[in-house]
Design an enzyme around this catalytic site. Structure first.
Site, short mmCIF file in Angstrom:
data_model
loop_
_atom_site.label_atom_id
_atom_site.label_comp_id
_atom_site.label_asym_id
_atom_site.label_seq_id
_atom_site.Cartn_x
_atom_site.Cartn_y
_atom_site.Cartn_z
N ASP A 8 0.76 -0.94 0.26
CA ASP A 8 -0.20 0.26 -0.31
C ASP A 8 0.64 0.57 -0.07
OD1 ASP A 8 -2.64 1.60 0.33
OD2 ASP A 8 -1.58 1.89 1.92
N GLU A 67 -1.83 -1.26 -5.01
CA GLU A 67 -2.62 -1.30 -4.61
C GLU A 67 -2.37 0.07 -6.05
OE1 GLU A 67 -5.07 -0.54 -1.45
OE2 GLU A 67 -4.52 1.26 -1.32
N ASP A 139 -1.70 1.51 7.05
CA ASP A 139 -1.37 1.06 5.83
C ASP A 139 -0.88 -0.68 6.05
OD1 ASP A 139 -1.59 3.78 5.06
OD2 ASP A 139 -0.47 4.00 6.93
#
EC number: 3.1.21.10
Length: 174
Positions: A8, A67, A139
């Site tokens: 992420d 992502e 996160d």
């Protein structure tokens, strides 16, 4: 058996999460955050690259799930996020790992069942799905969710690439 590194990306905090799957069971390996210092953007990007490189060397993942960038109201933030993604992707490319990208809504859909789920819902589901004693940091939870999204999408992607060798109990394996 596949070990998947989920990432992420963020210009200040980049989350990472590792899972291992053997078609029957998904096991949590590690998760955490790479905190880029207060230096300039170039220095922070270097820290992200080095941090992901260190994680790859320590855990030897087979695949990487990242992502994708979503549009911010602030274009400058979107550019910095894109650069952070680039640093993380370069670390994976440097290690000759296959990279798969998923939108935030795909990741949330795979883990929570809703593409517009809140971050707290993602954290809760990650804790349940991976049987963790506590909810991981936001996160890190997003990174684990990205890895789980890839674990769910992996058979479909392999089938599209013509790499599926068989099917066992409703799940594809390589």
């Amino acid at each position: 058996m596949a070990r998947i590194l989920g990432i992420d990306p963020g210009s200040r905090i980049t989350g990472y999460g590792l899972i291992e799957t053997n078609n029957k069971k998904t096991v949590y390996i590690a998760a955490g955050c790479i905190r880029a210092g207060e230096g300039g953007l170039a220095e922070r990007l270097g820290q992200i690259f080095q941090g992901i490189t260190g994680i790859i060397q320590a855990y030897h993942p087979d695949e990487v799930a990242v992502e994708q960038v979503f549009m911010h109201q602030n274009p400058g933030s979107a550019l910095k996020l894109g650069q952070a993604r680039g640093a993380a992707i370069c670390a994976a490319v440097n290690a000759v790992l296959p990279i798969f990208e998923y939108t935030p809504s795909q990741v949330k859909q795979a883990v929570v069942g809703r593409g517009d789920a809140a971050k707290s819902q993602v954290q809760y589901m990650i804790r349940l799905l991976l049987k963790l004693p506590a909810e991981p940091a936001t996160d890190a939870a997003d990174a684990l969710a990205c890895a789980l999204c890839h674990e769910h999408a992996g058979p479909l992607l392999a089938g599209l690439a013509g790499q599926v060798r068989g099917r066992r109990r409703g799940r594809y394996y390589r």
